[in-house]
Design a protein around this motif. Structure first.
Motif, PDB file in Angstrom:
ATOM      1  N   GLN A 368      65.668  77.019  49.913  1.00 33.62           N
ATOM      2  CA  GLN A 368      64.466  76.786  50.716  1.00 33.62           C
ATOM      3  C   GLN A 368      64.821  76.320  52.123  1.00 33.62           C
ATOM      4  N   ASP A 372      63.715  78.068  55.473  1.00 35.61           N
ATOM      5  CA  ASP A 372      62.835  77.332  56.383  1.00 35.61           C
ATOM      6  C   ASP A 372      63.458  77.151  57.766  1.00 35.61           C
ATOM      7  N   GLU A 437      56.760  85.152  55.811  1.00 35.26           N
ATOM      8  CA  GLU A 437      57.723  84.138  56.237  1.00 35.26           C
ATOM      9  C   GLU A 437      58.690  84.735  57.259  1.00 35.26           C
ATOM     10  N   ARG A 473      59.875  76.837  64.094  1.00 40.50           N
ATOM     11  CA  ARG A 473      60.612  76.205  63.004  1.00 40.50           C
ATOM     12  C   ARG A 473      61.555  75.164  63.577  1.00 40.50           C
TER      13      ARG A 473
END
Length: 884
Positions: A368, A372, A437, A473
Motif C-alpha cells: 500500500q 500510495d 489510482e 501524493r
C-alpha cells in the motif's frame, strides 16, 4: 582466574595458536610510556591475543600479567600476589586484605612506596576485569598518581573503566587501543581466514570483513566454515545468518551476559539501521535513548554512525538481535518495524521506510505504501535496487489491490507485458475503484503504449497524463522526474508507432532534460531517440545517440541486462543505409538477443525490414504482401506501411516494378514522399513519363529528409538524361552524391533502380570525385524486360589497394556463398543453409576464386573485403562521416 596460562620469562602468557596473526601496527601503541593503557573492545575482538603477542615479543621481568574471569570481583589480591612473585616487597598485603574489595588508605600508600622505592618501572597487565566500581577506580587512580610513572597499568576490558579518562587524555598519560583499532584490516582478515582453513579472493575477503566489522572471532569461525568448501565465495553472503558457532558465541558471550534491562533495550533498538536520536526517543523514550548512548562505551558492537549523535549496531549483531526479537516477541517486533517505517516515511526516506516494512513482514502495508507514494515509478525507471528488493518480497498470496499493482510494475520492469496485464486485471477484480489510482494509471499507461492496440493505447496514455497531472501524493514531488519521464516515454512510443518521428524525438528530448534519472533508463531513452532518427535517415545523430546509449548501459550495468534493442536496431539501420553489411549483421544479432524485443513492435518491424534487405542482397525474392512480410504482432498502420515500403524499394532494385507498384497501391498515401519517390522510380523504368512526373511533383512539394531526397534526385537525373543527355543529368547526380555524403548514405546508390545504376556507370568523373561511395552498384547491362531480377553486378570495376580490378561481377548466389565463407562455414553447412547440394556450393566457390583471382577461401574473403563486397565497419576516420 582464566586458566591455560604458561610462564615465559617470568610473565604468564598463552601459547600462541597456529592461526594467530601478528599485528605490529597495534604493538607500537603498547610500547608507549603512558602510565595508563586501555585496550577496549567487544568480546572476541582479539584483546587477549594482542597482549599475548606483546608480552612474548618484549619480555620484561617487571611485568605482571593477570587474567581474570567475568565472575572475579577482587582486583587487589591477585595483583599484589603477582607483584610479590615478581620480586616487589609487598608480602602480606594480599593476605591482610582478605575478601575486601578495596585496598584502603594505608595499604595503598605502602604499595605506592614499594613501587617507587624499587627503582624499577613495573607494568601490571590486567586482562578481563571490568572496573565499574567508582570507589575501586578512585584507588587505582590514586595509585597511578602516587607512583609518579614508576607503575604502568594496562587494562584489557570490554567496558570502559570508570576512571577519569578525559583527564588522562588531556595530560597525555593515556594510550588507547579501541574497538576500531582492534578490527582486522582486509589484509589481516585474509591471513586469519587462510590460517583457519578458508581461502578467498581479495574481493570476497573485503565483503566478508565488511559484514563482520573486522571481528576476530567471527573471522575465525568463518574460516572454519569455509574450510574445504568447493565454492567458498558462494557462501560469503549467507554465512553470517547460518553459522551456528557465530550465533552461539554472540548469544552466550554477549547477549546473555547483559542484565535484563540492557538486553531488553538492545532488542527494542535493533530495528533501525541507523539509530538517530529523534527516532530512538520515538521508539524507547528519551531516558532509554540516553542510556543507549552510554552503552556505546560498553563495546556491545555498537558504534558511532555517519552523523553526529547517531549510532549503529554492527550488521551481524544487529541481525542476531532482530532474529531474537522476532522469535521472542513477534508482535513487538512488527510494531517496532511499523513505527520505524512511519518515522522514516515522514522524513521522505522512502527506500529505508519500505525496507523496514519488508523486514517486519508487513506485506499489506508495504504494498500500500509503494502504491500510495507512487514509488512504482521508481521500480519502472530504475530499477532502484533497494526498492526493487523490498517490492519483490511481497508474497504472491497477498491479494490486495496494491499488491497486484506492485507485482504489475515488477512484471513490466522485467519486460513482461502479458504478466503485467494479468496483475492489473487482478487489481481490478480486487477493487472496482483501483483503476483510478495514480499508480495503477501510470503502470497501465506504460504497458499500453508498448502492447495495446494503437488507438486504445493513445487513449490510455492521454488519460494517464490528465490523471497524474492532478494527483497530489506525499511522494509526488520527489517522484515527479520519474513520473514525467515515464509519461513522456509512453507519449513518444505512441508517436513512434504512428510514424510521427519528430514528435517522438521532442518527447524523448524532454526526458533527457529531466534530473536524477538512472543511467539505465536514460540509455533506453537515447536508444529510442536513435531509432527515431535512423528511421528519419538522420544517420549521424542516430549513430551518436545509439553509441551514447550503449556507453550508459556499460557504465550502469556490466552484465548488459538493462540494454534495450532500440539502440542496436538503430545502429543496424544506420549500417544498412551506409552499406556496411558486416555491421548490419552484427547489430541485428545484438538487437535480437536483447531483453524486451518480443513486446517491442517498432523494433520488431525495423529488424524485419533490415533482414529483408539482407536477403535481397543475397539474391532472394522478398515478398510484398502484408501477411508474408509483417510479423504477426505488428499491425500498426505506419509500421506495416514502412515494411511494405522497404519491400517496394527492394522490388524496384531487383527490377520487379509491377510488384513494387502493387505494393505501393496498398498504402493509403504511398507512405509519404518516400513512397512517391519509389513509385516515380518504378514508373521511370516502365517508361511511364506522365505518371513519373506526377509522382515526382508530389514528392517535390514535401520537405524531404536526406535519403528520400537523394532517391528523388537520382530519379530526376534519369528523367533529365532521357529528355536531354547524360551530361545534363550530371549536376543532379552531383547534388545527390553531395547530399548523401552528409550522412554517409550509400544504399540509395547500392539499391537504386537499373536506370539509375546505368546512369551512374556512365558518369565515371562524377563517381571519381566521391571516393567515399566505395563502388556504388550499377548493372553491367540492362535487365531483361520490365520485371524479374536483373543480372547482378558488384558495381563498377572494383579495385583493391593496388588498383587491381574485379574481373567479373559476382552473382547474387555467389555473394551469398561468399558471406558464408566469411562466417567460416564448411561446404556442408553452406549447402544446408542454402538448401542446395554440396556440388552446387563447390561450383560457386570455384567461380568466386576465379573471379577474385585467388586460390584459397580465406584469400577470397580478404580480397572481397578489400573490394568492398562484404562491407567494412565504419571508423571515425571514414571520409563519409561529416566533420563538425
Amino acid at each position: 582466574m582464566k586458566g591455560g596460562l604458561e610462564s615465559g620469562n617470568g610473565v604468564p602468557v598463552r601459547a600462541r595458536p597456529d592461526f594467530h596473526v601478528a599485528r605490529s601496527r597495534l604493538l607500537e601503541r603498547l610500547d608507549g610510556t603512558a602510565p595508563l593503557v586501555l585496550v577496549s573492545g567487544p568480546a572476541g575482538s582479539g584483546k587477549t591475543s594482542l597482549l599475548d603477542e606483546w608480552c612474548t615479543r618484549t619480555p620484561d621481568p617487571a611485568r605482571c600479567r593477570i587474567a581474570l574471569e567475568d565472575e572475579d570481583t577482587l582486583l587487589w589480591q591477585p595483583a599484589l600476589r603477582s607483584l610479590a612473585e615478581h620480586g616487589l616487597p609487598v608480602d602480606g598485603l594480599a593476605e591482610d586484605l582478605g575478601c575486601d574489595a578495596l585496598l584502603g588508605t594505608e595499604p595503598l600508600a605502602a604499595l605506592a612506596d614499594a613501587v617507587v622505592s624499587s627503582a624499577r618501572r613495573w607494568t601490571v597487565v590486567i586482562d578481563g576485569y571490568e572496573l565499574t566500581s567508582p570507589e575501586l577506580a578512585d584507588e587505582v587512580a590514586n595509585l597511578l598518581a602516587r607512583t609518579e610513572g614508576s607503575l604502568r597499568l594496562v587494562l584489557a576490558t570490554r567496558v570502559d573503566p570508570v576512571l577519569p579518562l578525559y583527564r588522562y587524555r588531556l595530560d597525555g598519560s593515556l594510550d588507547e587501543v579501541r574497538a576500531a583499532d582492534l578490527a582486522f584490516t582486509d589484509d589481516e582478515a585474509g591471513v586469519l581466514l587462510a590460517r583457519s582453513g578458508g581461502t578467498l579472493p581479495p574481493e570476497a575477503v573485503h565483503d566478508l570483513n565488511l559484514r563482520l566489522g573486522g571481528w576476530a572471532v567471527g573471522l575465525r569461525f568463518a574460516g572454519r566454515a569455509l574450510a574445504g568448501h568447493p565454492e567458498p565465495e558462494s557462501m560469503v553472503s549467507n554465512l553470517l545468518g547460518h553459522d551456528l558457532d557465530i550465533t552461539d558465541y554472540l548469544l552466550h558471550e554477549v547477549l546473555d551476559t547483559c542484565d535484563p534491562e540492557t538486553r531488553d533495550l538492545l532488542l527494542r533498538t535493533c530495528v533501525p539501521d541507523l539509530l538517530v536520536p529523534e527516532l530512538l526517543e520515538d521508539l524507547v523514550g528519551s531516558q532509554d535513548a540516553r542510556r543507549l548512548a552510554e552503552l556505546a562505551r560498553s563495546n556491545l558492537f555498537l558504534e558511532p554512525g555517519d552523523h553526529d549523535g547517531c549510532l549503529r549496531y554492527q550488521p551481524f549483531f544487529r541481525d542476531l538481535l532482530r532474529a531474537r526479537l522476532a522469535y521472542e516477541t513477534p508482535d513487538i517486533s512488527a510494531d517496532l518495524h511499523r513505527r520505524t517505517a512511519a518515522w522514516l516515511r515522514r522524513r521522505e526516506e522512502w527506500e529505508r521506510s519500505a525496507e523496514q516494512l519488508a523486514a517486519g513482514g508487513l506485506w499489506v502495508e508495504l504494498a500500500q505504501q509503494l502504491v500510495d507514494d507512487l514509488l512504482v515509478a521508481r521500480i519502472l525507471v530504475g530499477p532502484d535496487a533497494r526498492l526493487l528488493a523490498s517490492a519483490r518480497r511481497v508474497p504472491p498470496e497477498v491479494h490486495t489491490p496494491a499488491a497486484f499493482v506492485v507485482r504489475a510494475a515488477l512484471a513490466l520492469a522485467a519486460d513482461d507485458t502479458a504478466a503485467c496485464k494479468d496483475q492489473l486485471d487482478g487489481a481490478r477484480l480486487a477493487a472496482d475503484d483501483v483503476a483510478q489510482e495514480p499508480s495503477f494509471v501510470l503502470v497501465d499507461a506504460v504497458r499500453a503504449a508498448i502492447a495495446d492496440d494503437l488507438e486504445r493505447a493513445a487513449v490510455v496514455v492521454a488519460g494517464a497524463v490528465r490523471t497524474l497531472a492532478a494527483a497530489r501524493r506525499p511522494a509526488a514531488r520527489l517522484a515527479s522526474p520519474e513520473i514525467e519521464g515515464l509519461l513522456q516515454v509512453a507519449t513518444a512510443e505512441i508517436a513512434l508507432r504512428r510514424g510521427e518521428l519528430s514528435r517522438a524525438r521532442v518527447a524523448l528530448a524532454r526526458v533527457e532534460a529531466l534530473p536524477g534519472l538512472p543511467a539505465g533508463f536514460r540509455a533506453q531513452v537515447l536508444g529510442r531517440r536513435a531509432l527515431s532518427e535512423a528511421l528519419d535517415a538522420r544517420l549521424n545523430r542516430a549513430q551518436l545517440h545509439a553509441r551514447q546509449a550503449l556507453e550508459l548501459v556499460e557504465e550502469a550495468d556490466d552484465s548488459g541486462e538493462t540494454r534495450g534493442p532500440a539502440a542496436a536496431a538503430a545502429l543496424a539501420l544506420v549500417a544498412l543505409e551506409r552499406d556496411d553489411l558486416a555491421s548490419v549483421r552484427r547489430h541485428l544479432g545484438e538487437a535480437r538477443v536483447c531483453r524486451g524485443l518480443v513486446d517491442d513492435q517498432v523494433v520488431r518491424a525495423v529488424t524485419t525490414g533490415i533482414q529483408a534487405h539482407l536477403e535481397a542482397r543475397s539474391g532472394l525474392l522478398v515478398p510484398c504482401d502484408v501477411e508474408s512480410l509483417c510479423p504477426s504482432d505488428v499491425r500498426d498502420p505506419w509500421l506495416v506501411g514502412w515494411l511494405l515500403l522497404q519491400a517496394a524499394q527492394i522490388a524496384v532494385a531487383q527490377g520487379r516494378f509491377d510488384d513494387a507498384l502493387r505494393t505501393l497501391d496498398v498504402l493509403a498515401d504511398g507512405q509519404g514522399p518516400s513512397g512517391d519517390v519509389v513509385a516515380a522510380a518504378a514508373y521511370a523504368e516502365q517508361g511511364r513519363s506522365v505518371a513519373m512526373d506526377r509522382a515526382l511533383a508530389t514528392a517535390r512539394e514535401s520537405s524531404q529528409d536526406v535519403v528520400p531526397e537523394v532517391h528523388r534526385l537520382l530519379v530526376e537525373a534519369v528523367h533529365e538524361a532521357d529528355r536531354h543527355s547524360v551530361r545534363a543529368a550530371a549536376p543532379l547526380m552531383e547534388q545527390a552524391l553531395e547530399l548523401a555524403a552528409r550522412e554517409g548514405a550509400r544504399r540509395p546508390f547500392r539499391e537504386a533502380s537499373p536506370s539509375v545504376r546505368r546512369l551512374l556507370a556512365g558518369n565515371p568523373r562524377v563517381l571519381a570525385r566521391h571516393s567515399w561511395l566505395a563502388g556504388a552498384a550499377t548493372p553491367s547491362r540492362p535487365p531483361r524486360g520490365g520485371t524479374g531480377v536483373p543480372p547482378a553486378s558488384a558495381g563498377p570495376a572494383r579495385r583493391d589497394e593496388h588498383g587491381a580490378a574485379l574481373v567479373e561481377p559476382l552473382t547474387p548466389k555467389e555473394l551469398e556463398v561468399l558471406g558464408h565463407l566469411e562466417e567460416l562455414l564448411t561446404t556442408q553447412e553452406i549447402a544446408e543453409k542454402m538448401f542446395v547440394s554440396v556440388n552446387t556450393v563447390r561450383t560457386h566457390v570455384r567461380s568466386i576464386l576465379r573471379k577474385l583471382g585467388v586460390n584459397r577461401r580465406h584469400l577470397a574473403v580478404r580480397r572481397a573485403r578489400t573490394l568492398g563486397l562484404l562491407g567494412a565497419p565504419l571508423s571515425p576516420a571514414d571520409p563519409i562521416t561529416p566533420q563538425g
